[in-house]
Write a protein that holds these residues in place. Structure first.
Motif, PDB file in Angstrom:
ATOM      1  N   UNK A 142     111.478 -22.795 -21.359  1.00 54.60           N
ATOM      2  CA  UNK A 142     112.887 -22.949 -21.705  1.00 54.60           C
ATOM      3  C   UNK A 142     113.376 -24.325 -21.267  1.00 54.60           C
ATOM      4  N   UNK A 143     114.103 -24.994 -22.150  1.00 53.92           N
ATOM      5  CA  UNK A 143     114.692 -26.299 -21.841  1.00 53.92           C
ATOM      6  C   UNK A 143     116.203 -26.173 -21.763  1.00 53.92           C
ATOM      7  N   UNK A 144     116.765 -26.549 -20.617  1.00 50.81           N
ATOM      8  CA  UNK A 144     118.213 -26.678 -20.463  1.00 50.81           C
ATOM      9  C   UNK A 144     118.538 -28.148 -20.679  1.00 50.81           C
ATOM     10  N   UNK A 145     119.098 -28.465 -21.839  1.00 50.02           N
ATOM     11  CA  UNK A 145     119.342 -29.848 -22.250  1.00 50.02           C
ATOM     12  C   UNK A 145     120.781 -30.232 -21.929  1.00 50.02           C
ATOM     13  N   UNK A 146     120.968 -31.438 -21.370  1.00 46.40           N
ATOM     14  CA  UNK A 146     122.273 -31.850 -20.830  1.00 46.40           C
ATOM     15  C   UNK A 146     122.647 -30.885 -19.704  1.00 46.40           C
ATOM     16  N   UNK A 147     121.747 -30.728 -18.758  1.00 48.16           N
ATOM     17  CA  UNK A 147     121.822 -29.609 -17.804  1.00 48.16           C
ATOM     18  C   UNK A 147     122.901 -29.756 -16.746  1.00 48.16           C
ATOM     19  N   UNK A 148     123.337 -30.985 -16.419  1.00 46.64           N
ATOM     20  CA  UNK A 148     124.356 -31.137 -15.375  1.00 46.64           C
ATOM     21  C   UNK A 148     123.909 -30.528 -14.063  1.00 46.64           C
TER      22      UNK A 148
ATOM     23  N   UNK B 234     116.923 -31.098 -18.098  1.00 48.85           N
ATOM     24  CA  UNK B 234     116.983 -32.490 -18.546  1.00 48.85           C
ATOM     25  C   UNK B 234     118.418 -32.967 -18.653  1.00 48.85           C
ATOM     26  N   UNK B 235     118.644 -34.202 -18.210  1.00 49.89           N
ATOM     27  CA  UNK B 235     119.956 -34.840 -18.323  1.00 49.89           C
ATOM     28  C   UNK B 235     119.753 -36.345 -18.340  1.00 49.89           C
ATOM     29  N   UNK B 236     120.697 -37.055 -18.948  1.00 55.47           N
ATOM     30  CA  UNK B 236     120.608 -38.512 -18.987  1.00 55.47           C
ATOM     31  C   UNK B 236     121.029 -39.136 -17.656  1.00 55.47           C
ATOM     32  N   UNK B 237     121.757 -38.376 -16.837  1.00 53.21           N
ATOM     33  CA  UNK B 237     122.317 -38.895 -15.592  1.00 53.21           C
ATOM     34  C   UNK B 237     121.419 -38.558 -14.396  1.00 53.21           C
ATOM     35  N   UNK B 238     120.929 -39.581 -13.723  1.00 53.44           N
ATOM     36  CA  UNK B 238     120.120 -39.343 -12.520  1.00 53.44           C
ATOM     37  C   UNK B 238     120.973 -38.735 -11.403  1.00 53.44           C
ATOM     38  N   UNK B 239     122.248 -39.110 -11.368  1.00 54.70           N
ATOM     39  CA  UNK B 239     123.141 -38.545 -10.358  1.00 54.70           C
ATOM     40  C   UNK B 239     123.332 -37.046 -10.591  1.00 54.70           C
TER      41      UNK B 239
ATOM     42  N   UNK C 219     121.217 -31.114  -9.649  1.00 53.11           N
ATOM     43  CA  UNK C 219     120.290 -30.098 -10.154  1.00 53.11           C
ATOM     44  C   UNK C 219     119.218 -29.779  -9.117  1.00 53.11           C
ATOM     45  N   UNK C 220     118.657 -30.813  -8.523  1.00 50.97           N
ATOM     46  CA  UNK C 220     117.604 -30.620  -7.526  1.00 50.97           C
ATOM     47  C   UNK C 220     118.121 -29.838  -6.320  1.00 50.97           C
ATOM     48  N   UNK C 221     119.345 -30.108  -5.908  1.00 49.91           N
ATOM     49  CA  UNK C 221     119.930 -29.357  -4.794  1.00 49.91           C
ATOM     50  C   UNK C 221     120.044 -27.876  -5.131  1.00 49.91           C
ATOM     51  N   UNK C 222     120.398 -27.594  -6.384  1.00 54.67           N
ATOM     52  CA  UNK C 222     120.539 -26.195  -6.774  1.00 54.67           C
ATOM     53  C   UNK C 222     119.196 -25.499  -6.922  1.00 54.67           C
TER      54      UNK C 222
ATOM     55  N   UNK D 114     108.922 -26.030 -26.542  1.00 54.97           N
ATOM     56  CA  UNK D 114     109.539 -24.949 -25.780  1.00 54.97           C
ATOM     57  C   UNK D 114     109.884 -23.806 -26.729  1.00 54.97           C
ATOM     58  N   UNK D 115     110.097 -22.629 -26.152  1.00 59.25           N
ATOM     59  CA  UNK D 115     110.446 -21.458 -26.941  1.00 59.25           C
ATOM     60  C   UNK D 115     111.963 -21.303 -27.089  1.00 59.25           C
ATOM     61  N   UNK D 116     112.699 -21.973 -26.225  1.00 59.64           N
ATOM     62  CA  UNK D 116     114.162 -21.873 -26.275  1.00 59.64           C
ATOM     63  C   UNK D 116     114.773 -23.150 -25.723  1.00 59.64           C
ATOM     64  N   UNK D 117     115.793 -23.628 -26.416  1.00 58.74           N
ATOM     65  CA  UNK D 117     116.636 -24.722 -25.917  1.00 58.74           C
ATOM     66  C   UNK D 117     118.037 -24.169 -25.735  1.00 58.74           C
ATOM     67  N   UNK D 118     118.570 -24.298 -24.537  1.00 56.35           N
ATOM     68  CA  UNK D 118     119.969 -23.946 -24.272  1.00 56.35           C
ATOM     69  C   UNK D 118     120.697 -25.230 -23.906  1.00 56.35           C
ATOM     70  N   UNK D 119     121.921 -25.371 -24.398  1.00 54.01           N
ATOM     71  CA  UNK D 119     122.617 -26.630 -24.152  1.00 54.01           C
ATOM     72  C   UNK D 119     124.128 -26.452 -24.198  1.00 54.01           C
TER      73      UNK D 119
END
Length: 282
Positions: free
Chosen positions: A121-127, A147-152, A157-160, A183-188
């Protein structure tokens, strides 16, 4: 030094003066956080004096909240689904509306995936990662990509992920540019606010939440077009694409998906009766 009751009264007065309609609730939440206790304790010990440093912190938070600085950023966390997620100014604050997307994804899992051990599963623009991480917590065997464009944002995300001791692949990417495999699913929940109406949003949103996570272009559909156009190359056979949308975007997003070959495209309303999620499969 002020007492608990005096601080509750003062906090309510200041928040009400700033136009905060939830002043009675928020002054309680902020003082609970500062004191590390619940509201019942505060009611039973209203005459107890509060240490000077804690009084100062509480009043600083009240003053900042009076400028419309979001409550969740002050607290450092937000509730979503059955869980709690770290948030800061680098990510959107998780909202109840977005829970409908997770609920729809859970329904797809129950109806179409018997064994999640081979599901990616891909969470795109995950925040903050709240969507994908919630799905991982409900379905521990899935392979999760965030995945997200923002490293910040991805630092949040990593903390969570660490909060719940989860493993996932975390990618900094402009949509699919750095993505490999299928992937089998993209959620965004992509940026979908029309550029021209951003100035009409609540001050908490337009002044403090990350603009790159809000602005969806002139008609709010820029990211939907790109994701829908490119996602068939990233999805497995019969893979699912699932979006949160703005309340007035269902017809356009559904037509874009159907034109690109997605089947059984469905619109799901939120609990206010507004269109909130569009999803379908190849």
């Amino acid at each position: 030094m002020a007492t608990i009751q005096e601080l509750l009264i003062l906090g309510k007065e200041k928040l009400e003066k700033s136009g905060n309609e939830y002043a009675k609730y928020e002054r309680k939440i902020l003082l609970e956080e500062v004191l590390g206790c619940n509201y019942m304790y505060m009611l039973m010990n209203g005459n107890m004096e509060v240490e000077a440093d804690k009084e100062q912190q509480y009043m600083e938070w009240i003053e900042k909240r009076c400028t419309h600085y979001p409550l969740q950023y002050l607290l450092g966390y937000a509730h979503f689904m059955d869980y709690t997620f770290h948030v800061d100014e680098n990510v959107l604050i998780p909202r109840n509306d977005t829970e409908v997307l997770v609920e729809c994804a859970n329904r797809v899992f129950e109806q179409h995936f018997n064994d999640c051990s081979d599901i990616r599963v891909l969470d795109l623009c995950c925040g903050s990662g709240c969507i994908g991480i919630s799905l991982k917590l409900y379905h521990p065997n899935i392979g999760l990509v965030l995945s997200d464009i923002s490293r910040e944002a991805l630092a949040v995300t990593q903390k969570n992920l660490s909060r719940y001791e989860l493993k996932a692949e975390v990618i900094c990417s402009n949509l699919f540019e750095a993505f490999t495999g299928r992937v089998h699913m993209i959620v965004s929940n992509p940026p979908y606010i029309k550029h021209g109406i951003i100035d009409t949003l609540m001050p908490e949103v337009k002044e403090y939440e990350p603009m790159k996570a809000l602005d969806g272009g002139n008609d709010g559909l820029d990211f939907y077009r790109r994701i829908i156009d490119e996602s068939p190359e990233q999805l497995c056979s019969k893979g699912w694409l699932m979006f949160e949308i703005g309340y007035d975007q269902a017809d356009e997003v559904r037509m874009l998906m159907e034109k690109r070959g997605f089947l059984d495209v469905t619109v799901q309303k939120d609990y206010a009766g507004l269109d909130r999620v569009v999803y379908g499969h190849l």
